[in-house]
Design an enzyme around this catalytic site. Sequence first.
Site, PDB file in Angstrom:
ATOM      1  N   ASP A 101     -11.673  -6.663   5.918  1.00 43.14           N
ATOM      2  CA  ASP A 101     -10.277  -7.351   6.725  1.00 43.14           C
ATOM      3  C   ASP A 101     -10.124  -7.135   7.769  1.00 43.14           C
ATOM      4  O   ASP A 101      -8.839  -7.879   8.431  1.00 43.14           O
ATOM      5  CB  ASP A 101      -8.992  -6.600   5.939  1.00 43.14           C
ATOM      6  CG  ASP A 101      -9.104  -6.290   4.228  1.00 43.14           C
ATOM      7  OD1 ASP A 101      -9.943  -7.599   3.599  1.00 43.14           O
ATOM      8  OD2 ASP A 101      -8.871  -5.545   3.555  1.00 43.14           O
TER       9      ASP A 101
ATOM     10  N   ASP B   5       0.871  -1.402  -0.397  1.00 42.42           N
ATOM     11  CA  ASP B   5       0.092   0.140   0.284  1.00 42.42           C
ATOM     12  C   ASP B   5       1.095   1.518   0.048  1.00 42.42           C
ATOM     13  O   ASP B   5       1.908   1.316   0.596  1.00 42.42           O
ATOM     14  CB  ASP B   5      -1.379  -0.026   1.273  1.00 42.42           C
ATOM     15  CG  ASP B   5      -2.581  -0.830   0.724  1.00 42.42           C
ATOM     16  OD1 ASP B   5      -2.326  -1.635   0.016  1.00 42.42           O
ATOM     17  OD2 ASP B   5      -2.957  -1.572   1.842  1.00 42.42           O
TER      18      ASP B   5
END
EC number: 2.7.1.20
Length: 388
Positions: free
Chosen positions: A343, A61
Amino acid sequence: MIKSSFVKTTWTLRPVNSYKNGTMLSVVIAAMLKPGYLRGFCCFLSFSPNSLFGMGNPLLDIIAVVDKDLLDKYTLKANDVILAEDKHKALFDELVKKFKVEYHAGGATQNSIKVAQWMIQEPHNVGTFFGCIGKDKFGEILKQKAEEAHIDAHYYEQDEEPTGTCAACITGDNRSLVANLAAANCYKKDKHLDLEENWKLVEKAKVYYIAGFFLTVSLESILKVAKHASENNKLFCLNLSAPFISQFFKDNLMQVMPYVDVLFGNETEAATFAKEQDFETKDIKEIAKKAQALPKVNTKRQRIVVLTQGKEETVMALGDKIDTFPVLKIDPKDIVDTNGAGDAFVGGFLSELVQEKPLDQCVKAAHYSANVIIRRVGCTFPEKPDFN
């Protein structure tokens, strides 16, 4: 060994002076035993590294606060999630060169393993993660970030495709996500999972989790892990992950479903799954009940189905019983980014499941983790959890 009557956990008795490594909990049991019996011993509720196994699509990310000009340049919407096209390939390098960026180990399954480890804290490396990366600078950063998160990441490294990345372009309260799966799509069972040293790590685990996204990458790898879990009466967990999985990878999904002990999903994914399975209902409780009753190989365990609904109650089906759990309340102004909520929910759930805690405690931890993550940009968290 002592079996706890209130938590389904084995307590291991060890001499006090022989204890090594981090301890989750120590309980002096002298008062519970006859005088002089096992004097000098403590009872440790503990679990070992590599108890939790995850396999999926690792992404680095890359998070940055950007301006509208960058969004316009790459025709991005302020609040959207897309897969990178050719016109987006230069975006990732431009973010790094022109903006102040933060790097985090990402990807759905890796996020959940990371959150579970954060919730557990000690010992480190309770979570193992397998996935494919490239032999490049982003791959090196991803390895470093996984290590900082205290997860035991064993990546299959290849040089045909670059490491998968997800650009998170933040503008005000909005975030535009652009995912380039790249190397994540290149995982090979025979070149990684089948290797003896890697398979030994799989065998060490007692809880397994794979997000549905990996069904598009390596069905044979998922089936090998799922069958191992089933044959050894371990817990295999799967996430529906996205509506397109139930629609376009239905055959792959249903090949794995008979091995699934815990199935996760949100209300949108559940509705699509129900439609594709001809459940003939839109009621989420009925969907959970029908999914729970699908054929299952390991009959020693009943399947558990856990479906979230955003700010609405979480639904859980086990046998003929349907339970609901209200989520933690949060002021809308405190919500920064809901992208990692799913998540994080799974990560919190797994953190208690791997410790063999009761299911209501698993859901409580799941709600707590999600509540923390939505207050921050990306799937990130403070140094330590405040959860009991």
